[in-house]
Write a protein that holds these residues in place. Structure first.
Motif, PDB file in Angstrom:
ATOM      1  N   VAL A 130      30.617  47.315  43.280  1.00 56.61           N
ATOM      2  CA  VAL A 130      30.304  46.027  43.915  1.00 56.61           C
ATOM      3  C   VAL A 130      31.487  45.071  43.744  1.00 56.61           C
ATOM      4  O   VAL A 130      31.926  44.425  44.705  1.00 56.61           O
ATOM      5  CB  VAL A 130      29.019  45.395  43.321  1.00 56.61           C
ATOM      6  CG1 VAL A 130      28.840  43.954  43.796  1.00 56.61           C
ATOM      7  CG2 VAL A 130      27.796  46.226  43.673  1.00 56.61           C
ATOM      8  N   ALA A 131      32.041  45.014  42.544  1.00 60.42           N
ATOM      9  CA  ALA A 131      33.167  44.125  42.276  1.00 60.42           C
ATOM     10  C   ALA A 131      34.377  44.497  43.131  1.00 60.42           C
ATOM     11  O   ALA A 131      35.050  43.620  43.685  1.00 60.42           O
ATOM     12  CB  ALA A 131      33.531  44.170  40.795  1.00 60.42           C
ATOM     13  N   TYR A 132      34.636  45.796  43.269  1.00 60.80           N
ATOM     14  CA  TYR A 132      35.801  46.221  44.042  1.00 60.80           C
ATOM     15  C   TYR A 132      35.613  45.953  45.534  1.00 60.80           C
ATOM     16  O   TYR A 132      36.534  45.485  46.198  1.00 60.80           O
ATOM     17  CB  TYR A 132      36.113  47.694  43.788  1.00 60.80           C
ATOM     18  CG  TYR A 132      37.412  48.129  44.415  1.00 60.80           C
ATOM     19  CD1 TYR A 132      38.606  47.475  44.124  1.00 60.80           C
ATOM     20  CD2 TYR A 132      37.458  49.169  45.318  1.00 60.80           C
ATOM     21  CE1 TYR A 132      39.811  47.863  44.709  1.00 60.80           C
ATOM     22  CE2 TYR A 132      38.655  49.570  45.913  1.00 60.80           C
ATOM     23  CZ  TYR A 132      39.827  48.901  45.596  1.00 60.80           C
ATOM     24  OH  TYR A 132      41.008  49.274  46.189  1.00 60.80           O
ATOM     25  N   VAL A 181      40.285  47.042  37.938  1.00 58.73           N
ATOM     26  CA  VAL A 181      39.714  48.097  38.765  1.00 58.73           C
ATOM     27  C   VAL A 181      40.173  49.462  38.243  1.00 58.73           C
ATOM     28  O   VAL A 181      41.367  49.698  38.062  1.00 58.73           O
ATOM     29  CB  VAL A 181      40.133  47.935  40.239  1.00 58.73           C
ATOM     30  CG1 VAL A 181      39.525  49.024  41.092  1.00 58.73           C
ATOM     31  CG2 VAL A 181      39.763  46.549  40.748  1.00 58.73           C
ATOM     32  N   GLU A 182      39.214  50.342  38.018  1.00 62.60           N
ATOM     33  CA  GLU A 182      39.520  51.696  37.545  1.00 62.60           C
ATOM     34  C   GLU A 182      39.819  52.603  38.736  1.00 62.60           C
ATOM     35  O   GLU A 182      39.313  52.398  39.839  1.00 62.60           O
ATOM     36  CB  GLU A 182      38.335  52.238  36.761  1.00 62.60           C
ATOM     37  CG  GLU A 182      38.004  51.417  35.525  1.00 62.60           C
ATOM     38  CD  GLU A 182      36.705  51.836  34.871  1.00 62.60           C
ATOM     39  OE1 GLU A 182      36.003  52.717  35.413  1.00 62.60           O
ATOM     40  OE2 GLU A 182      36.401  51.284  33.803  1.00 62.60           O
ATOM     41  N   GLY A 183      40.628  53.618  38.496  1.00 65.69           N
ATOM     42  CA  GLY A 183      40.977  54.565  39.540  1.00 65.69           C
ATOM     43  C   GLY A 183      39.765  55.253  40.134  1.00 65.69           C
ATOM     44  O   GLY A 183      39.690  55.475  41.350  1.00 65.69           O
ATOM     45  N   ALA A 184      38.795  55.591  39.292  1.00 68.53           N
ATOM     46  CA  ALA A 184      37.583  56.260  39.773  1.00 68.53           C
ATOM     47  C   ALA A 184      36.793  55.369  40.721  1.00 68.53           C
ATOM     48  O   ALA A 184      36.185  55.854  41.683  1.00 68.53           O
ATOM     49  CB  ALA A 184      36.706  56.683  38.592  1.00 68.53           C
ATOM     50  N   THR A 185      36.827  54.078  40.476  1.00 69.11           N
ATOM     51  CA  THR A 185      36.131  53.134  41.359  1.00 69.11           C
ATOM     52  C   THR A 185      36.812  53.101  42.720  1.00 69.11           C
ATOM     53  O   THR A 185      36.144  53.150  43.762  1.00 69.11           O
ATOM     54  CB  THR A 185      36.099  51.725  40.736  1.00 69.11           C
ATOM     55  OG1 THR A 185      35.423  51.791  39.479  1.00 69.11           O
ATOM     56  CG2 THR A 185      35.414  50.732  41.650  1.00 69.11           C
ATOM     57  N   LYS A 186      38.138  53.041  42.728  1.00 71.49           N
ATOM     58  CA  LYS A 186      38.869  53.060  43.998  1.00 71.49           C
ATOM     59  C   LYS A 186      38.558  54.332  44.780  1.00 71.49           C
ATOM     60  O   LYS A 186      38.312  54.287  45.986  1.00 71.49           O
ATOM     61  CB  LYS A 186      40.375  52.965  43.756  1.00 71.49           C
ATOM     62  CG  LYS A 186      40.842  51.601  43.323  1.00 71.49           C
ATOM     63  CD  LYS A 186      42.344  51.593  43.166  1.00 71.49           C
ATOM     64  CE  LYS A 186      42.837  50.226  42.744  1.00 71.49           C
ATOM     65  NZ  LYS A 186      44.303  50.182  42.639  1.00 71.49           N
ATOM     66  N   THR A 187      38.559  55.460  44.096  1.00 68.34           N
ATOM     67  CA  THR A 187      38.285  56.739  44.745  1.00 68.34           C
ATOM     68  C   THR A 187      36.885  56.772  45.331  1.00 68.34           C
ATOM     69  O   THR A 187      36.691  57.206  46.470  1.00 68.34           O
ATOM     70  CB  THR A 187      38.463  57.903  43.746  1.00 68.34           C
ATOM     71  OG1 THR A 187      39.822  57.889  43.292  1.00 68.34           O
ATOM     72  CG2 THR A 187      38.141  59.245  44.375  1.00 68.34           C
TER      73      THR A 187
END
Length: 85
Positions: free
Chosen positions: A13-15, A62-68
């Motif tokens: 949600v944040a991303y 932001v974590e990489g997993a979130t971007k993915t």
């Protein structure tokens, strides 16, 4: 008042909020205004209340997993749009 429920995590949600804000799709006087709006109106898949201070942390870290995961979600959305007119 009933909140809108999402299957996204707080990080997701944040991303999404961050990307939409950076692209000018949503505007607010401050990020805290956005965070408070989410806190008052949206729940995540694991919690009824998405706290503004947690959104703030996830918005700027932001974590990489979130971007993915959001990239995959957007690709599914595009596929849906292209398939179901």
């Amino acid at each position: 008042m009933h909140k809108i429920s999402t299957r996204l995590s707080v990080s997701q949600v944040a991303y999404v909020l961050k990307v939409m804000h950076e692209l000018g799709l949503i505007t607010a006087k401050s990020q805290w205004d956005m965070f408070r709006f989410v806190q008052e109106n949206i729940s995540s898949k694991k919690t009824d209340t998405i706290y503004a201070h947690r959104l703030n942390n996830k918005y700027y870290n932001v974590e990489g997993a979130t971007k993915t995961s959001i990239k995959e979600l957007l690709l599914r959305m595009l596929h849906h749009i292209n398939t179901y007119k």
